[in-house]
Enzyme design. Structure first.
Site, mmCIF file in Angstrom:
data_model
loop_
_atom_site.group_PDB
_atom_site.id
_atom_site.type_symbol
_atom_site.label_atom_id
_atom_site.label_comp_id
_atom_site.label_asym_id
_atom_site.label_seq_id
_atom_site.Cartn_x
_atom_site.Cartn_y
_atom_site.Cartn_z
ATOM 1 N N SER A 252 0.832 -1.203 0.000
ATOM 2 C CA SER A 252 0.000 0.000 0.000
ATOM 3 C C SER A 252 0.870 1.258 0.000
ATOM 4 C CB SER A 252 -0.966 -0.041 1.191
ATOM 5 O OG SER A 252 -1.972 0.935 1.066
ATOM 6 N N ASP B 104 -10.298 -5.554 -2.966
ATOM 7 C CA ASP B 104 -9.706 -4.486 -2.164
ATOM 8 C C ASP B 104 -10.590 -3.240 -2.253
ATOM 9 O OD1 ASP B 104 -8.052 -2.324 -1.256
ATOM 10 O OD2 ASP B 104 -6.257 -3.486 -1.756
ATOM 11 N N HIS C 23 -7.387 -6.014 1.121
ATOM 12 C CA HIS C 23 -6.192 -5.199 1.368
ATOM 13 C C HIS C 23 -5.432 -5.657 2.610
ATOM 14 C CE1 HIS C 23 -4.032 -1.538 0.265
ATOM 15 N NE2 HIS C 23 -3.998 -1.144 1.520
#
Length: 283
Positions: free
Chosen positions: A151, A227, A260
């Site tokens: 991320s 996600d 995620h």
């Protein structure tokens, strides 16, 4: 200043450590995690893989959730995971207490705006200070390095590798923020840390760096298709487009049903470590 070992534990024949030291770059105490594979416990130098974490994380998240140690022990890789921002007394935080700016959200930049400029120097910390410390304190062969991240940390891994050609033989990412200049997280962070002029932002945007001529030998990216941040924050299609135009070999694996979280990372971390080991010449 030398690093102090905060904790150590045997793990798959190696040793998981957490260390702390006083950082000249951030002006704060910083912590990082380091897993030493079995063959490094006698001081034998081994390849290094850096893992940069995402928003709200510390060095602990990947250490306890990703399940990377078993494979790193087999492959003889030293895994180093730094914190995501400076912390401590006097370190400013987002005035509204938001999770996506300030503490836990350093975005791997060297801030130039006040009040962030004094402490938020994560670019220089990761690119210069921490590698020198790791080389001095741990059995790290800095001639063989890989870097990966998740991320915000995926953004950090990509931009650091692109800005330092030849340093990293292997680069990969989990659900990276592909273009911070073109997503709400990135626009908030870059404007806050660097100011409204968008020109300096390009140093912290993987797609912009590629457009400006930076290159990688190849790249592995995993992206979960369930996600919740996929469409408006991560935007892997922008990285795919930039790599395609630049001729950078990109393996972008769109993983159906994955989100995620660290469940996603734990599922595919072995693939990433083996990708790195193959390029680092690890056994």
């Amino acid at each position: 200043m030398a690093a102090e070992v905060v904790s150590r534990a045997r793990c798959f024949g190696g040793e998981q450590r957490v260390l702390r030291h006083r950082s000249a770059e951030t002006g704060t105490e910083m912590r990082f995690a380091a897993f030493l594979p079995p063959r490094a416990l006698d001081g034998t130098k081994v390849p290094v893989v850096w893992f940069l974490s995402g928003l709200t994380c510390t060095e602990e998240n990947v250490t306890v959730k990703a399940g990377a140690q078993r494979v790193a022990a087999e492959l003889g890789l030293l895994l180093v995971a730094p914190d995501t921002s400076p912390r401590g007394e006097g370190v400013p935080d987002d005035p509204a207490g938001a999770y996506d700016f300030g503490l836990g959200a350093g975005f791997y930049v060297d801030a130039t705006e006040e009040p962030w400029a004094r402490h938020y120097r994560m670019r220089s910390y990761i690119e210069r200070e921490l590698p020198a410390l790791v080389a001095a304190e741990l059995p790290a062969e800095l001639g063989r390095q890989g870097i990966m991240g998740h991320s915000m940390g995926g953004h950090g891994a990509l931009t650091i590798a692109l800005r330092n050609p030849g340093r990293f033989a292997a680069v990969s990412a989990f659900a990276p923020i592909s273009s911070p200049m073109r997503c709400p997280w990135g626009e908030k962070a870059l404007s806050g840390y660097l100011g409204p002029d968008r020109a300096p932002w390009r140093d912290y945007d993987a797609t912009a760096l590629i457009e400006d001529g930076a290159r990688l030998p190849d790249l592995l990216v995993d992206q979960g298709m369930a996600d919740g941040f996929l469409a408006n924050q991560l935007r892997p299609e922008l990285l795919e487009e930039a790599c395609g135009k630049a001729g950078i070999p990109l393996t972008l694996r769109r993983q159906e049903g994955y989100d995620h979280s660290y469940f996603f990372i734990a599922t595919f971390i072995e693939d990433h470590l083996r990708w790195h080991a193959a390029r680092l010449g690890a056994p």
